[in-house]
Write a protein that holds these residues in place. Structure first.
Motif, mmCIF file in Angstrom:
data_model
loop_
_atom_site.group_PDB
_atom_site.id
_atom_site.type_symbol
_atom_site.label_atom_id
_atom_site.label_comp_id
_atom_site.label_asym_id
_atom_site.label_seq_id
_atom_site.Cartn_x
_atom_site.Cartn_y
_atom_site.Cartn_z
ATOM 1 N N HIS A 1 0.852 -1.170 0.000
ATOM 2 C CA HIS A 1 0.000 0.000 0.000
ATOM 3 C C HIS A 1 0.898 1.234 0.000
ATOM 4 O O HIS A 1 1.798 1.337 0.827
ATOM 5 C CB HIS A 1 -0.899 -0.017 1.247
ATOM 6 N N ALA B 1 2.084 5.340 0.110
ATOM 7 C CA ALA B 1 1.859 6.452 1.047
ATOM 8 C C ALA B 1 0.558 7.174 0.713
ATOM 9 O O ALA B 1 -0.194 7.576 1.613
ATOM 10 C CB ALA B 1 3.046 7.419 0.985
ATOM 11 N N GLN B 2 0.281 7.342 -0.580
ATOM 12 C CA GLN B 2 -0.958 8.029 -0.955
ATOM 13 C C GLN B 2 -2.185 7.194 -0.569
ATOM 14 O O GLN B 2 -3.183 7.727 -0.071
ATOM 15 C CB GLN B 2 -0.963 8.322 -2.462
ATOM 16 N N ILE C 1 -2.367 5.048 1.865
ATOM 17 C CA ILE C 1 -2.482 5.133 3.324
ATOM 18 C C ILE C 1 -3.106 6.467 3.710
ATOM 19 O O ILE C 1 -3.974 6.547 4.585
ATOM 20 C CB ILE C 1 -1.089 4.969 3.983
ATOM 21 N N ALA C 2 -2.663 7.535 3.041
ATOM 22 C CA ALA C 2 -3.165 8.876 3.358
ATOM 23 C C ALA C 2 -4.679 8.943 3.141
ATOM 24 O O ALA C 2 -5.422 9.442 4.004
ATOM 25 C CB ALA C 2 -2.447 9.913 2.495
ATOM 26 N N ARG D 1 -6.966 -0.550 7.931
ATOM 27 C CA ARG D 1 -5.681 -0.772 8.604
ATOM 28 C C ARG D 1 -4.955 -1.972 8.019
ATOM 29 O O ARG D 1 -3.735 -1.927 7.786
ATOM 30 C CB ARG D 1 -5.922 -1.022 10.096
ATOM 31 N N ASP E 1 2.376 -5.256 2.800
ATOM 32 C CA ASP E 1 3.672 -4.996 2.182
ATOM 33 C C ASP E 1 4.402 -6.319 2.064
ATOM 34 O O ASP E 1 5.109 -6.746 2.972
ATOM 35 C CB ASP E 1 4.463 -3.999 3.036
ATOM 36 N N LEU F 1 4.636 12.043 -1.919
ATOM 37 C CA LEU F 1 4.269 11.366 -0.669
ATOM 38 C C LEU F 1 5.194 10.183 -0.419
ATOM 39 O O LEU F 1 5.599 9.934 0.724
ATOM 40 C CB LEU F 1 2.812 10.892 -0.738
ATOM 41 N N THR F 2 5.532 9.460 -1.482
ATOM 42 C CA THR F 2 6.427 8.308 -1.332
ATOM 43 C C THR F 2 7.817 8.775 -0.916
ATOM 44 O O THR F 2 8.436 8.207 -0.016
ATOM 45 C CB THR F 2 6.483 7.521 -2.656
ATOM 46 N N PHE G 1 7.506 10.314 2.804
ATOM 47 C CA PHE G 1 7.061 9.449 3.905
ATOM 48 C C PHE G 1 7.200 7.959 3.615
ATOM 49 O O PHE G 1 7.449 7.179 4.524
ATOM 50 C CB PHE G 1 5.592 9.736 4.238
ATOM 51 N N GLY G 2 7.001 7.575 2.358
ATOM 52 C CA GLY G 2 7.019 6.161 2.023
ATOM 53 C C GLY G 2 6.097 5.399 2.945
ATOM 54 O O GLY G 2 4.987 5.843 3.244
ATOM 55 N N ARG G 3 6.576 4.262 3.432
ATOM 56 C CA ARG G 3 5.802 3.459 4.374
ATOM 57 C C ARG G 3 6.440 3.498 5.760
ATOM 58 O O ARG G 3 6.257 2.583 6.570
ATOM 59 C CB ARG G 3 5.683 2.010 3.868
ATOM 60 N N PHE H 1 1.766 5.190 10.612
ATOM 61 C CA PHE H 1 2.561 5.641 9.473
ATOM 62 C C PHE H 1 2.856 7.137 9.604
ATOM 63 O O PHE H 1 2.010 7.911 10.030
ATOM 64 C CB PHE H 1 1.819 5.355 8.173
ATOM 65 N N VAL I 1 3.018 9.310 7.352
ATOM 66 C CA VAL I 1 2.147 10.133 6.516
ATOM 67 C C VAL I 1 0.849 10.470 7.251
ATOM 68 O O VAL I 1 0.288 11.549 7.083
ATOM 69 C CB VAL I 1 1.875 9.448 5.146
#
Lengths: 391, 391
Positions: free
Chosen positions: A186, A188-189, A191-192, A296, A302, B240-241, B244-246, B269, B271
């Motif tokens: 997943h 970062a975007q 997750i955001a 979540r 990953d 974003l990656t 912050f990445g993961r 996370f 982010v």
């Protein structure tokens, strides 16, 4: 809506594992219920079973009327007699994910740990789960159905994450895998966006610290906002423009001359009206705490992180035949993510084909009319059957 | 935060138009206050003024410490002595938009219509405004400052919409226009995101039908959710990656072995933590009803609709020199929207240059360090000055 009453779910197929399931977080959840539906007939050799993994807000009602909404199953166009996933030939299984709200054990189930009193629901005390936990629960179901090897595991979006998890956790139990509109982790975007949805739910006072079920309310406004936002990410800009453009339901306030004040809270653009409708119908069929639990699980997904940080290691020596599918206008799970997966599979010398379907329909394309996609699914399954001597 | 107390705004420059302003909706708003800031010195010939139009949540504090946040002005890197918009040479003006909450008349101003009692605020009774209304207010300010012709009008995002509106409403009052990271109309996707933000605010019980100010509360949770979502759209997936990445703030729940249950509500996370911070700081400086009013104005923006549906007609015979700028990873106002604008300008035989800046920083790039962008701004202004004999 009374959220404490179990949903009246039609002809539910259901299995209870009294021994429960050990979760990634260390907790053993027992018992575990898995609700599922099947279509077609299991062959005598039990070699024609296809497991379909549903997406985030999907469920087990793949190819029949949904018991709550009355709408056709979410993949009715793909699954059925003569369809690309042909139930005259294959035995199709789909189970509601662990953590879901359509019959499988989740936050809306009665709490079974030491703190439960037999009536209390899990709510936010439901242990955190992972995509792998969902797959372990499916594995128990498949085993309970007497199937030793699946013909294929197929799914889109979060369903595709489950497909990938199947290939790394139970590679010997499947011939083929079709991860669709998905990614090996997943972003970062992603997750955001999930986090905004969660915050919208938690911000709703009717969420009540997750105990809304005890007060017979639902955080409808927060859940609707979360859904509206999610829905935008499932479509492409092109699809939104094609479907709605800037069409209004009343005249514009600006223009050739003054037309009197317009309330800024009335429905103006069709796209707004559409989103509000999507939000309001969603809250009637989905549980807010399931929303939190499942997003979540997606965020934690990953594959590489579970294999020394190397995606290729996850697939080393895999016997599974892969067909990876992406859609050109999907920006939630873009083709670049599929390519990352395909490159790792190639480095692992896996048997993999990759198709990017040209479409302007965005992430949702896997649920919609896409003839090229139908041909891809049908063709891949035929090829695997031939190779396996099942043709 | 006490929302009924006027903000303590430092060295505010301020003008009141007692006669008010006729709005597109037909209402005359009177009086109208416009708060603004200036930098540099107006030349004797009054021919070196640049109007900067701020973006949605920006304000007039372009190049100095912000009185509420204490942070540097939002375009400090672009505006100042020796900078691309050189205040040794140019007189820079920026006003808070009509409908804003930093001193210009908006929903947080005292209501001045027949229903006002001298203490009541406008709130949601504030008339709906358009981008053109904002520009008309700026025009009054420019006139009041004794400037008959602006050297240039420059702005990004919603500021770019104002720039475009200037070129079609007051083309004779400006030499040059620089619309940045913007579009000649708000797309269905843009409207959709705005609508989710509005719904998040309206869903917050502390919004109180728009009368939160009367109860001395603010709809902080809803406004924060709206901001979090908006913030995602200002960044690219790549940014974003990269940022912050993961990366997590605690160990993952999944992995080599069980580590005990992790609460699903803790910060996990980076982010997420970042977005929550963005949301929480925003509510301290921005008014929820301004959010509603201004997003509506953006949604209604459609230059072509105001000109027989033909964008080219809007610019027919324009004397303005244009420099259109887009950023390659901006998906909120993508390069395709800039190209639509440039094609229309070309068809109208306008003097136009177009630059797409290669960057992974998304929509926010116009606020960030981008040397190519700086060179573009400086070069365009020098060119216009030379052409106008001001070099």
């Amino acid at each position: 809506m009374n959220s404490t009453t179990p949903l009246a779910i039609g002809e539910q197929q259901h299995v209870r594992f009294a021994e429960g399931l050990g979760l990634d977080c260390g907790v053993t959840l027992a018992p575990v219920d898995i609700a599922y539906r099947t279509y077609g007939t299991l062959s005598e050799k039990r070699d024609n079973a296809i497991l379909i993994c549903h997406a985030f807000t999907g469920d087990q009602y793949v190819a029949e009327e949904h018991p709550l909404t009355g709408k056709p199953g979410w993949w009715s166009r793909m699954v059925g007699p003569g369809k690309p996933i042909d139930t005259n030939r294959f035995f199709v299984i789909c189970s509601n994910v662990l953590g879901g709200c359509m019959g499988s054990t989740g936050p809306r189930s009665i709490r079974t740990d030491a703190e439960g009193d037999g009536t209390e629901l899990w709510g936010t005390a439901f242990p955190p789960i992972t995509i792998r936990d969902m797959v372990r629960a499916q594995h128990k179901l498949v085993h309970a159905l007497g199937i030793e090897k699946l013909f294929a595991v197929i799914g889109g979006s979060m369903g595709g994450m489950q497909v990938l998890e199947w290939t790394v956790t139970y590679p010997q139990m499947m011939l083929a895998a079709m991860p669709i509109a998905t990614a090996p982790f997943h972003s970062a975007q992603n997750i955001a966006f999930n986090e905004v949805g969660r915050q919208a739910i938690i911000a709703d006072p009717d969420w009540r610290g997750g105990r809304y079920w005890a007060d017979d309310v639902v955080p409808a406004r927060g859940l609707a906002v979360a859904r509206m936002m999610g829905h935008i990410t499932y479509l492409s800009e092109e699809a939104l423009t094609r479907k709605f453009g800037r069409r209004m339901r009343r005249g514009p306030v600006s223009g050739q001359g003054p037309e009197g004040p317009v309330s800024m809270f009335s429905d103006i653009f069709e796209v707004e009206s559409y989103l509000r409708y999507q939000g309001s119908t969603f809250v009637r069929r989905f549980d807010a705490n399931s929303y939190l639990t499942i997003t979540r699980a997606m965020d934690w997904f990953d594959i590489a992180a579970d294999h020394d940080g190397e995606l290729t290691h996850a697939f080393a020596g895999t016997p599974v035949r892969f067909c990876v599918v992406s859609f050109s206008s999907d920006w939630l799970f873009p083709t670049s993510a599929a390519r990352t997966l395909v490159r790792a599979l190639n480095r692992a010398a896996a048997n993999v084909s990759f198709v990017e379907i040209e479409t302007d329909k965005g992430h949702d394309a896997f649920l919609l009319e896409e003839p090229d996609f139908d041909r891809t699914v049908r063709g891949f399954l035929c090829g695997v059957a031939e190779h396996a001597g099942l043709a």
